[in-house]
Every structure is written in structure tokens, then in C-alpha cells.
Write an enzyme that holds these catalytic residues in place. Structure first.
Site, PDB file in Angstrom:
ATOM      1  N   ASP A 341       0.906  -1.051   0.044  1.00  0.00           N
ATOM      2  CA  ASP A 341      -0.116  -0.029   0.174  1.00  0.00           C
ATOM      3  C   ASP A 341       0.827   1.253  -0.133  1.00  0.00           C
ATOM      4  O   ASP A 341       0.598   2.131  -0.596  1.00  0.00           O
ATOM      5  CB  ASP A 341      -0.922  -0.242   1.427  1.00  0.00           C
ATOM      6  CG  ASP A 341      -2.029   1.276   1.612  1.00  0.00           C
ATOM      7  OD1 ASP A 341      -2.177   1.470   0.100  1.00  0.00           O
ATOM      8  OD2 ASP A 341      -2.484   1.244   1.967  1.00  0.00           O
ATOM      9  N   GLU A 368       1.887 -26.151   6.527  1.00  0.00           N
ATOM     10  CA  GLU A 368       2.898 -27.039   7.855  1.00  0.00           C
ATOM     11  C   GLU A 368       1.367 -25.969   8.728  1.00  0.00           C
ATOM     12  O   GLU A 368       1.874 -25.561   9.387  1.00  0.00           O
ATOM     13  CB  GLU A 368       3.850 -26.138   7.625  1.00  0.00           C
ATOM     14  CG  GLU A 368       4.666 -25.621   6.922  1.00  0.00           C
ATOM     15  CD  GLU A 368       5.979 -27.389   7.091  1.00  0.00           C
ATOM     16  OE1 GLU A 368       5.749 -27.735   7.959  1.00  0.00           O
ATOM     17  OE2 GLU A 368       6.727 -27.702   5.757  1.00  0.00           O
TER      18      GLU A 368
HETATM   19  C1  LIG Z   1       2.856 -24.271  -1.920  1.00  0.00           C
HETATM   20  C2  LIG Z   1       2.892 -25.155  -1.447  1.00  0.00           C
HETATM   21  C3  LIG Z   1       3.593 -26.536  -0.706  1.00  0.00           C
HETATM   22  C4  LIG Z   1       3.606 -26.884  -0.302  1.00  0.00           C
HETATM   23  N1  LIG Z   1       4.390 -28.354  -0.111  1.00  0.00           N
HETATM   24  C5  LIG Z   1       3.866 -29.356   1.073  1.00  0.00           C
HETATM   25  C6  LIG Z   1       5.198 -30.645   0.792  1.00  0.00           C
HETATM   26  O1  LIG Z   1       6.068 -30.509   0.383  1.00  0.00           O
HETATM   27  N2  LIG Z   1       4.271 -31.907   1.563  1.00  0.00           N
HETATM   28  C7  LIG Z   1       2.962 -31.399   1.997  1.00  0.00           C
HETATM   29  O2  LIG Z   1       2.504 -33.091   2.668  1.00  0.00           O
HETATM   30  N3  LIG Z   1       1.772 -30.379   1.852  1.00  0.00           N
HETATM   31  C8  LIG Z   1       2.345 -30.125   1.372  1.00  0.00           C
HETATM   32  N4  LIG Z   1       1.749 -28.402   0.983  1.00  0.00           N
HETATM   33  C9  LIG Z   1       0.715 -28.962   1.595  1.00  0.00           C
HETATM   34  C10 LIG Z   1      -0.190 -28.230   2.396  1.00  0.00           C
HETATM   35  O3  LIG Z   1       0.493 -28.766   3.558  1.00  0.00           O
HETATM   36  C11 LIG Z   1      -1.879 -28.265   2.845  1.00  0.00           C
HETATM   37  O4  LIG Z   1      -2.596 -27.086   1.537  1.00  0.00           O
HETATM   38  C12 LIG Z   1      -1.910 -27.246   3.591  1.00  0.00           C
HETATM   39  O5  LIG Z   1      -2.223 -28.481   5.471  1.00  0.00           O
HETATM   40  C13 LIG Z   1      -3.826 -27.045   3.926  1.00  0.00           C
HETATM   41  O6  LIG Z   1      -4.617 -28.079   3.193  1.00  0.00           O
HETATM   42  P1  LIG Z   1      -5.335 -28.225   1.993  1.00  0.00           P
HETATM   43  O7  LIG Z   1      -5.460 -27.021   0.985  1.00  0.00           O
HETATM   44  O8  LIG Z   1      -6.367 -29.508   1.425  1.00  0.00           O
HETATM   45  O9  LIG Z   1      -6.241 -27.016   2.624  1.00  0.00           O
HETATM   46  P2  LIG Z   1      -8.028 -28.108   4.103  1.00  0.00           P
HETATM   47  O10 LIG Z   1      -7.294 -28.990   5.317  1.00  0.00           O
HETATM   48  O11 LIG Z   1      -9.069 -28.493   3.336  1.00  0.00           O
HETATM   49  O12 LIG Z   1      -8.587 -26.195   4.013  1.00  0.00           O
HETATM   50  C14 LIG Z   1      -8.675 -25.724   3.663  1.00  0.00           C
HETATM   51  C15 LIG Z   1      -9.822 -24.478   5.229  1.00  0.00           C
HETATM   52  O13 LIG Z   1     -10.136 -24.961   5.978  1.00  0.00           O
HETATM   53  C16 LIG Z   1      -9.848 -24.751   6.953  1.00  0.00           C
HETATM   54  N5  LIG Z   1     -10.180 -25.939   8.003  1.00  0.00           N
HETATM   55  C17 LIG Z   1      -9.833 -27.116   7.713  1.00  0.00           C
HETATM   56  N6  LIG Z   1     -10.238 -27.677   8.651  1.00  0.00           N
HETATM   57  C18 LIG Z   1     -10.275 -26.843   9.936  1.00  0.00           C
HETATM   58  C19 LIG Z   1     -10.706 -27.159  10.849  1.00  0.00           C
HETATM   59  N7  LIG Z   1     -10.806 -28.601  11.637  1.00  0.00           N
HETATM   60  N8  LIG Z   1     -10.962 -25.792  12.327  1.00  0.00           N
HETATM   61  C20 LIG Z   1     -11.078 -24.476  11.086  1.00  0.00           C
HETATM   62  N9  LIG Z   1     -10.785 -24.620   9.679  1.00  0.00           N
HETATM   63  C21 LIG Z   1     -10.087 -25.361   9.423  1.00  0.00           C
HETATM   64  C22 LIG Z   1      -8.348 -24.502   7.256  1.00  0.00           C
HETATM   65  O14 LIG Z   1      -7.668 -23.879   8.359  1.00  0.00           O
HETATM   66  C23 LIG Z   1      -8.161 -23.954   5.584  1.00  0.00           C
HETATM   67  O15 LIG Z   1      -8.860 -22.798   5.633  1.00  0.00           O
HETATM   68  C24 LIG Z   1       1.892 -27.099   0.557  1.00  0.00           C
HETATM   69  C25 LIG Z   1       1.402 -26.671   0.176  1.00  0.00           C
HETATM   70  C26 LIG Z   1       1.367 -25.645  -0.792  1.00  0.00           C
HETATM   71  C27 LIG Z   1       0.120 -24.525  -1.271  1.00  0.00           C
END
Ligand SMILES: Cc1cc2nc3c(=O)[nH]c(=O)nc-3n(C[C@H](O)[C@H](O)[C@H](O)COP(=O)(O)OP(=O)(O)OC[C@H]3O[C@@H](n4cnc5c(N)ncnc54)[C@H](O)[C@@H]3O)c2cc1C
Length: 389
Positions: A341, A368
Site C-alpha cells: 500500500d 505446515e
Molecule cells: C506451495 C505449497 C507447498 C506445499 N508443500 C507441501 C509438502 O512439501 N508436503 C506436503 O505434504 N504438503 C505440502 N503442502 C500442502 C499443505 O500442507 C496443505 O495445503 C495444508 O495442510 C492445508 O491443506 P488443504 O490445502 O487441503 O486445505 P484444507 O485442509 O482443505 O483447508 C481449507 C480451509 O479450511 C480450514 N479448515 C480445515 N479444517 C478446519 C477445522 N477443523 N477448523 C477450522 N478450519 C478448518 C483451513 O484452515 C483452511 O482455511 C503445500 C502446499 C502449498 C500451497
């Protein structure tokens, strides 16, 4: 732009010993000389700057806080300072180091056989080999306990079937640590590149972490020898313990991104003039934003230092690390937004690092353990009531 001199409002440097300051200086110089000149192009081209890997190995950054097998044996505070400097360069570079050290080398060292340690740790430390960590699946992110990937024992082999996604370093990796459910619970397997039935494909179209390899892994009747299973890793607590290592590094790393955004905005607002030829930094609303940022960065530094000292004493709990990761990512992201900003239209250009950090930090907020999940960890710690479901 001047060379980065750090951000230290409250003389927190006086809390670091000589060795810690030396390690930070080495990492700072590496970032200034080697990362900053290439990272804008890497982000534009969506390409990880691989030539940096052996250099980071030589400097001891890979598996830096581990002991033996060629690792530098740094304290956790020294390691945190390295992560801070690397993420000032780019979250993608810090992510590479987090995954290699915290999510691949740490589990091999902690849960692996002697043969696995000797085979992989020296190569991973030097950067000769690259590792990835496959926990997340298309249907299971925040709740990895639901994973569908299966491993079945077949004579002297394991046969793995499943999909992993969002895997950092996935396509580049020589070895992927794949977590799968077996008859006796969740186990970790070291799957080598080129194993029949195993493939990795890079995800395209990311607007965040562009200077990082993020891939999907596919395992179809993928047969690995029994010796590829980490013998001492049993149950979900093993991958979760690795995540604690990596999250700790993130808690420090994002301070680097926040410092870079703040310092860029501070310098910009002092030189940019609007209304009566006055620097925009002379306006109260601008100063309020700078004051907010420097205050939050200072609090983040203190939080990181305290968790680091606790970790060095063996007293850091996962819930402490959750507070560190959650708070510091949130303030770093807000610093990036406020700094963007303050640069006005210039803030959207990649000539400045701010928008790149801002885009990267959106990932760091999610991976993470999301912001929500860490809030629930802290909530459970202070109430004794788990509220995940
Ligand atoms: C660039 C990048 C690199 C990555 N690298 C790795 C890696 O090297 N190895 C690996 O294993 N993974 C990796 N990940 C995956 C990452 O750890 C996951 O994206 C993360 O754990 C969230 O899972 P999801 O994206 O399925 O979101 P979801 O679990 O579907 O969550 C979506 C939303 O719902 C919310 N939510 C879910 N459950 C609850 C609850 N009980 N209460 C409140 N809110 C909730 C979450 O907080 C979030 O806001 C990576 C992700 C990215 C984007």
C-alpha cells in the site's frame, strides 16, 4: 537499494552470541550476493534456482541443526537466523531448505536405519541429492489422518498405491518420503526417483511460491524394498514431529520476508514526495503503518528467540511452535500488505520484492498447518479441549 543491514529496533542483537551473529552474517551475505540477483527472474519464470543447492550445502544450511553425517550441528537459534535470512531472499528458497532439512533429513536421522542414514544424509547435506516429503493428498490436507495412500507388504517388498499433492521439491527429488497407511498404521517410505509405478508432475499456474517446485506424486503398484521403510516411524506422530521442525524454521523465516517489506517501504516513503514536495513518510497515516510494522516485527523477533532458546534446551512444545508459526506468518503477511500500500502503484511491480513476498506468504499461511489449525492447537493447549472436529 542499499545492502540490507537488518532490522533491530530493540537491540535484540545483544541477545545473540558471536557465533549466532556470524552465522546470520554468512547467510545474509549469501542471500545478498547469490539469491537477490536471481530471484526475481526465477519467480517470473516459475523456476527454482537449482544452482544454489550445492552452495547452500557447502555453507552448511541443509540439515543445519542436525548432528553427524556431515551436518553443521548448528543450534536451533543459529538455524532460525539462517532461515530468516533465506526467506528475506524468497520463501521458495527457504521452503527448499525447510523440506530438505526438517522434513527429509530430520526423519531419516530420527527414525531411519543406519543404512538409510549413511546412504542418504551425506548426499542430502551436500545437496548432491534432493528430498521431498509427501503427506498431503488431494482429499486430505489439514487432516492427514484420513490419508488414502496404502502400503501392503508383499514378501520382501512393500507395494504402495495412492496420490500425494502440493509436494515441495516433488519433481526435483531423488528421494521422496511418502507416508502411507499399512496394516500396522501410518508408516514412512523412502521412494527413489525412477522406481517403477512412481511419478511426479509439477503443478503449473501458481501465483505464489513460483520460485519453488510444487508437484503431485502418483504411486501405482509402486514396489519398494522392505529396507526403504523408516523402521522407527510409526503412526501419525512421526510425520507430525517432522512438521514441528519445519514450522519452527518458518516462524523465523517469515520475519525475513517481513523485514524486507518493511525496510523497502521505509526507504521508499522517505524518498517519495507528494503534497508540497514533502516525503510521504511525513504524513501521520504513513507513519502509523510503519510504527505498526516495526512493533510487530520486534514482537515476532522476541517470540522466535524465546522459542529458539526453549528448543535448544529441549523445552519447546509443538503448541509453542504453533504460536510462533501462526503469529509470525500473520504479521509478515500484514506487513507485506501494508508495505504494498505504501508504495502505491510501484508496490505491484516486481522491481520491488513486496508483492512477491505477499504472494508467497499466502502459501506460508496455509502450509505446515493453516492459521486455523494452529489456533486450534493453541486453543487445545490452554483449555485441554480439542476442537478440530
Ligand atoms: C506451495 C505449497 C507447498 C506445499 N508443500 C507441501 C509438502 O512439501 N508436503 C506436503 O505434504 N504438503 C505440502 N503442502 C500442502 C499443505 O500442507 C496443505 O495445503 C495444508 O495442510 C492445508 O491443506 P488443504 O490445502 O487441503 O486445505 P484444507 O485442509 O482443505 O483447508 C481449507 C480451509 O479450511 C480450514 N479448515 C480445515 N479444517 C478446519 C477445522 N477443523 N477448523 C477450522 N478450519 C478448518 C483451513 O484452515 C483452511 O482455511 C503445500 C502446499 C502449498 C500451497
Amino acid at each position: 537499494m542499499q545492502r540490507f543491514a537488518g532490522v533491530d529496533y530493540l537491540h535484540i542483537d545483544s541477545q545473540f552470541n558471536e557465533q549466532e551473529l556470524l552465522v546470520r552474517q554468512t547467510a545474509r551475505q549469501f542471500v545478498e550476493d547469490r539469491v537477490v540477483p536471481v530471484v526475481r527472474e526465477a519467480f517470473r519464470e516459475a523456476c527454482f534456482p537449482r544452482h544454489l543447492i550445492p552452495e547452500m550445502g557447502r555453507l552448511g544450511f541443509l540439515g543445519a541443526n542436525l548432528e553427524g553425517y556431515g551436518c553443521a550441528g548448528m543450534s536451533n537459534v543459529e538455524y532460525g537466523l539462517v532461515m530468516q535470512e533465506l526467506e528475506r531472499g524468497d520463501s521458495g528458497v527457504r521452503s527448499f531448505v525447510s523440506v530438505q532439512g526438517g522434513l527429509v533429513m530430520y526423519p531419516i536421522l530420527t527414525y531411519g536405519s543406519e543404512e538409510q542414514k549413511e546412504r542418504w544424509l551425506p548426499k542430502l547435506q551436500s545437496g548432491e541429492a534432493i528430498g521431498s516429503f509427501g503427506l498431503t493428498e488431494p482429499g486430505f490436507g489439514s487432516n492427514p489422518a484420513g490419508m488414502l495412500t496404502r502400503a501392503r507388504r508383499d514378501g520382501s517388498s512393500w507395494v504402495i498405491n495412492g496420490e500425494k499433492t502440493w509436494i515441495t521439491n516433488g519433481a526435483m527429488a531423488d528421494v521422496s518420503l511418502v507416508w502411507a497407511r499399512s496394516e500396522d498404521g501410518i508408516r514412512g517410505f523412502l521412494v527413489e526417483k525412477g522406481t517403477p509405478g512412481f511419478s511426479a508432475s509439477e503443478l503449473h499456474g501458481k501465483l505464489s511460491m513460483r520460485a519453488s517446485d510444487t508437484s503431485s506424486l502418483s504411486l501405482a503398484e509402486c514396489r519398494v524394498p522392505a529396507s526403504s521403510m523408516l523402521p522407527a516411524a510409526q503412526g501419525l506422530k512421526a510425520p507430525l514431529s517432522c512438521l514441528s521442525q519445519a514450522r519452527y524454521g518458518i516462524g523465523w523465516g517469515v520475519i525475513g520476508a517481513a523485514m524486507d517489506c518493511y525496510e523497502t517501504a521505509r526507504q521508499y516513503t522517505i524518498t517519495r514526495k507528494q503534497f508540497d514536495n514533502k516525503p510521504i513518510a511525513s504524513h501521520q497515516l504513513v507513519q502509523e503503518k510503519l510504527a505498526w510494522m516495526i512493533t510487530e516485527i520486534t514482537k515476532a523477533q522476541l517470540l522466535a528467540l524465546q522459542v529458539g532458546r526453549l528448543k535448544d534446551q529441549g523445552r519447546a512444545e509443538p503448541a509453542h511452535i504453533s504460536m510462533l508459526k501462526r503469529n509470525n506468518v500473520a504479521i509478515a503477511l500484514e506487513c507485506a500488505r501494508l508495505s504494498r500500500d505504501l508504495l502505491g502503484a510501484n508496490g505491484i511491480m516486481d522491481e520491488y520484492p513486496i508483492m512477491r513476498h505477499m504472494c508467497n506468504l499466502e502459501t506460508v499461511k496455509t502450509y505446515e498447518g493453516t492459521d486455523h489449525i494452529h489456533a486450534l492447537v493453541i486453543g487445545e493447549r490452554v483449555t485441554g479441549i480439542p476442537a478440530y472436529k
